[in-house]
Design a protein around this motif. Structure first.
Motif, PDB file in Angstrom:
ATOM      1  N   ILE A 254       0.838  -1.201   0.000  1.00  9.95           N
ATOM      2  CA  ILE A 254       0.000   0.000   0.000  1.00  9.95           C
ATOM      3  C   ILE A 254       0.873   1.252   0.000  1.00  9.95           C
ATOM      4  O   ILE A 254       0.621   2.209  -0.742  1.00  9.95           O
ATOM      5  CB  ILE A 254      -0.950  -0.003   1.213  1.00  9.95           C
ATOM      6  N   THR A 255       1.916   1.250   0.819  1.00 10.84           N
ATOM      7  CA  THR A 255       2.809   2.412   0.861  1.00 10.84           C
ATOM      8  C   THR A 255       3.560   2.576  -0.462  1.00 10.84           C
ATOM      9  O   THR A 255       3.852   3.700  -0.874  1.00 10.84           O
ATOM     10  CB  THR A 255       3.808   2.297   2.015  1.00 10.84           C
ATOM     11  N   ASP A 256       3.891   1.472  -1.126  1.00 11.43           N
ATOM     12  CA  ASP A 256       4.504   1.576  -2.452  1.00 11.43           C
ATOM     13  C   ASP A 256       3.563   2.278  -3.422  1.00 11.43           C
ATOM     14  O   ASP A 256       3.981   3.135  -4.214  1.00 11.43           O
ATOM     15  CB  ASP A 256       4.852   0.186  -2.986  1.00 11.43           C
ATOM     16  N   GLY A 257       2.282   1.904  -3.376  1.00  9.15           N
ATOM     17  CA  GLY A 257       1.307   2.561  -4.241  1.00  9.15           C
ATOM     18  C   GLY A 257       1.162   4.038  -3.926  1.00  9.15           C
ATOM     19  O   GLY A 257       1.064   4.880  -4.836  1.00  9.15           O
ATOM     20  N   LEU A 258       1.171   4.391  -2.639  1.00  7.79           N
ATOM     21  CA  LEU A 258       1.120   5.796  -2.248  1.00  7.79           C
ATOM     22  C   LEU A 258       2.336   6.552  -2.765  1.00  7.79           C
ATOM     23  O   LEU A 258       2.227   7.691  -3.223  1.00  7.79           O
ATOM     24  CB  LEU A 258       1.039   5.917  -0.723  1.00  7.79           C
ATOM     25  N   ALA A 259       3.496   5.913  -2.694  1.00  6.62           N
ATOM     26  CA  ALA A 259       4.724   6.550  -3.169  1.00  6.62           C
ATOM     27  C   ALA A 259       4.650   6.827  -4.665  1.00  6.62           C
ATOM     28  O   ALA A 259       5.045   7.905  -5.130  1.00  6.62           O
ATOM     29  CB  ALA A 259       5.926   5.666  -2.848  1.00  6.62           C
ATOM     30  N   LEU A 260       4.166   5.865  -5.427  1.00  5.73           N
ATOM     31  CA  LEU A 260       4.092   6.034  -6.879  1.00  5.73           C
ATOM     32  C   LEU A 260       3.110   7.136  -7.254  1.00  5.73           C
ATOM     33  O   LEU A 260       3.414   7.984  -8.106  1.00  5.73           O
ATOM     34  CB  LEU A 260       3.691   4.708  -7.533  1.00  5.73           C
ATOM     35  N   SER A 261       1.942   7.137  -6.634  1.00  5.76           N
ATOM     36  CA  SER A 261       0.950   8.150  -6.991  1.00  5.76           C
ATOM     37  C   SER A 261       1.428   9.552  -6.614  1.00  5.76           C
ATOM     38  O   SER A 261       1.323  10.484  -7.425  1.00  5.76           O
ATOM     39  CB  SER A 261      -0.387   7.841  -6.308  1.00  5.76           C
ATOM     40  N   SER A 262       1.964   9.708  -5.414  1.00  5.26           N
ATOM     41  CA  SER A 262       2.414  11.034  -4.987  1.00  5.26           C
ATOM     42  C   SER A 262       3.589  11.525  -5.827  1.00  5.26           C
ATOM     43  O   SER A 262       3.682  12.720  -6.135  1.00  5.26           O
ATOM     44  CB  SER A 262       2.793  11.014  -3.509  1.00  5.26           C
ATOM     45  N   SER A 263       4.487  10.635  -6.222  1.00  6.06           N
ATOM     46  CA  SER A 263       5.641  11.061  -7.009  1.00  6.06           C
ATOM     47  C   SER A 263       5.243  11.460  -8.424  1.00  6.06           C
ATOM     48  O   SER A 263       5.779  12.427  -8.972  1.00  6.06           O
ATOM     49  CB  SER A 263       6.694   9.945  -7.044  1.00  6.06           C
ATOM     50  N   PHE A 264       4.298  10.769  -9.036  1.00  2.00           N
ATOM     51  CA  PHE A 264       3.873  11.143 -10.387  1.00  2.00           C
ATOM     52  C   PHE A 264       3.104  12.460 -10.378  1.00  2.00           C
ATOM     53  O   PHE A 264       3.173  13.220 -11.347  1.00  2.00           O
ATOM     54  CB  PHE A 264       3.023  10.033 -11.014  1.00  2.00           C
ATOM     55  N   TYR A 265       2.362  12.729  -9.319  1.00  9.28           N
ATOM     56  CA  TYR A 265       1.683  14.019  -9.241  1.00  9.28           C
ATOM     57  C   TYR A 265       2.672  15.142  -8.978  1.00  9.28           C
ATOM     58  O   TYR A 265       2.383  16.303  -9.286  1.00  9.28           O
ATOM     59  CB  TYR A 265       0.597  13.982  -8.166  1.00  9.28           C
ATOM     60  N   ALA A 266       3.823  14.818  -8.391  1.00  5.44           N
ATOM     61  CA  ALA A 266       4.848  15.841  -8.183  1.00  5.44           C
ATOM     62  C   ALA A 266       5.526  16.190  -9.502  1.00  5.44           C
ATOM     63  O   ALA A 266       5.674  17.364  -9.851  1.00  5.44           O
ATOM     64  CB  ALA A 266       5.879  15.366  -7.164  1.00  5.44           C
ATOM     65  N   SER A 267       5.948  15.177 -10.257  1.00  9.97           N
ATOM     66  CA  SER A 267       6.559  15.401 -11.569  1.00  9.97           C
ATOM     67  C   SER A 267       6.721  14.058 -12.270  1.00  9.97           C
ATOM     68  O   SER A 267       6.883  13.028 -11.601  1.00  9.97           O
ATOM     69  CB  SER A 267       7.921  16.090 -11.443  1.00  9.97           C
ATOM     70  N   PRO A 268       6.690  14.031 -13.620  1.00 12.26           N
ATOM     71  CA  PRO A 268       6.881  12.775 -14.340  1.00 12.26           C
ATOM     72  C   PRO A 268       8.244  12.142 -14.078  1.00 12.26           C
ATOM     73  O   PRO A 268       8.351  10.915 -13.955  1.00 12.26           O
ATOM     74  CB  PRO A 268       6.733  13.190 -15.816  1.00 12.26           C
ATOM     75  N   THR A 269       9.289  12.979 -13.981  1.00 11.33           N
ATOM     76  CA  THR A 269      10.630  12.447 -13.746  1.00 11.33           C
ATOM     77  C   THR A 269      10.728  11.780 -12.383  1.00 11.33           C
ATOM     78  O   THR A 269      11.281  10.681 -12.247  1.00 11.33           O
ATOM     79  CB  THR A 269      11.674  13.568 -13.842  1.00 11.33           C
TER      80      THR A 269
END
Length: 407
Positions: A254-269
């Motif tokens: 679940i935390t991995d999924g949170l990390a991915l979603s928050s990072s993509f909303y921050a920037s694509p890179t």
């Protein structure tokens, strides 16, 4: 002349600020009535900033780097779509690789792969996540300014600490549930302790009847090889550890999924680099979990099925993260209103997901894994070679993250 312009950021910021306030005074607009995005837009109209933008665009490479081109192919959609694609990438291949793993794999043989994953996770956290959290993402089109506001950085640091101690609490809870024999530590060193404890206790209870045990083993050699009989001989504490590990694995995903979603909303890179770091971590993680389930009495097919079930946690975390970003705010504010967020800052709840996941990455990359890398045996020569290999693996993982960030 241009490099000297960039080296005097403080002077440029003062000059740009003077231009901004003079323009606002002429328009009878108070800075406190503007949002962060509006202030940034006004700064871009400053002549000095415009000259910096021209220099940046003229010195930018004409073609994108190879990694950028690969990321553009793998993540072609919106932040929500890219986050779901990234979750599929980090959940599918590592689980399918389990079909190639032998049932009797020793988790300790994964130490080099674990060291490589540690370098990737810490590299992503230190080179990508933390700079993004406190400074924001660099724009390829124009220069960016960081406006310091009271208590904003304190809340971001608090988010990192909350993420870190969330995993501390989860690990502590699992250690209590398993009687102190070890929690879910991603390196799965606890599995050796549990299995060796079970085997040692079995050996002690069988000393008196060693010859009788040998005869019974000889007579039932065929039946012992069946999964049903093996499952009956599993120590109850080891079996409990296997089921608790599934719960911890689900929570971790679940935390991995949170990390991915928050990072993509921050920037694509940032989203792409976080995906790479999580992917390299998931391979030894899933293999270690697979080995622990086998030792807990699961058949190979049941262990693989259980791992696929825990992968649902990653998609659940991604969907939760997307919902928080879409409905809880992702750093954007209304164009006609000043910033109004958490405790009087411009932060929204969506902005707190990235610090939270950075805290969990710090825990996984340090407390959860480093103790296993510090374990040593009696053969000093072998341990020195093993240590050198592990440090090289850490450097390689961190170096990949640094190279991606640098280009």
């Amino acid at each position: 002349m241009a490099p000297r312009m960039f080296s005097r950021r403080t002077g440029l910021a003062i000059a740009a600020g003077c231009f901004l306030f003079s323009a606002l005074a002429a328009a009878n607009v108070r800075p406190g009535d503007m949002s962060v995005s509006q202030i940034e837009e006004q700064l871009q109209n400053c002549p000095l900033v415009e000259s910096l933008n021209q220099h940046k665009q003229s010195t930018a490479p004409e073609t994108a780097s190879l990694t950028s081109q690969i990321f553009a192919v793998l993540f072609p959609g919106s932040p929500a779509v890219n986050a779901l694609l990234a979750t599929l990438y980090i959940s599918g291949p590592p689980n399918f690789l389990l079909a190639l793993c032998p049932p009797n794999i020793d988790p300790s043989s994964l130490s080099v792969m674990v060291a490589f994953a540690v370098g990737g996770l810490l590299g992503d956290t230190l080179f990508h996540l933390l700079p993004e959290i406190f400074l924001g993402e660099d724009s390829p089109d124009h220069v960016s300014f960081v406006m310091v506001e009271p208590n904003k950085n304190l809340l971001l640091g608090l988010g990192i600490m909350v993420g870190f101690f969330t995993f501390v609490a989860m690990d502590k809870t699992l250690r209590i549930a398993t009687g102190g024999e070890g929690g879910h530590d991603h390196s799965h060193g606890h599995s050796h302790t549990e299995v060796s404890t079970a085997s040692t206790s079995g050996a002690e209870t069988g000393k008196a009847g060693d010859l009788k045990q040998r005869k019974s083993n000889t007579k039932s050699s065929d039946s012992v090889s069946t999964p049903e009989n093996e499952e009956k001989e599993i120590n109850p504490s080891v079996k409990l550890g296997g089921y608790l590990n599934l719960i911890a694995d689900f929570t971790h995903n679940i935390t991995d999924g949170l990390a991915l979603s928050s990072s993509f909303y921050a920037s694509p890179t940032l989203g792409a680099t976080t995906t790479v770091a999580v992917f390299f971590h998931e391979i030894p993680h899933e293999v270690g979990d697979f080995a622990l389930l086998i030792q807990s009495g699961f058949s190979k097919r049941k262990a693989m099925g259980a791992q696929f079930v825990t992968a649902i946690g990653a998609f659940l975390g991604t969907c939760i993260g997307i919902a928080v970003q879409e409905f809880g705010g992702n750093g954007t504010v209304l164009e006609d209103a000043p910033a109004s967020g958490i405790w009087g800052t411009s932060l929204t709840w969506g902005d707190m997901l990235l610090p939270f996941t950075a805290g969990t990455f710090l825990y996984v990359g340090t407390v959860a894994v480093i103790p296993e890398l510090l374990e040593t045996g009696k053969d000093k020569g072998a341990e020195v070679r093993k240590t050198i290999t592990q440090f090289l693996a850490i450097a390689l993982g961190a170096g990949i993250m640094l190279a991606i960030s640098w280009h």
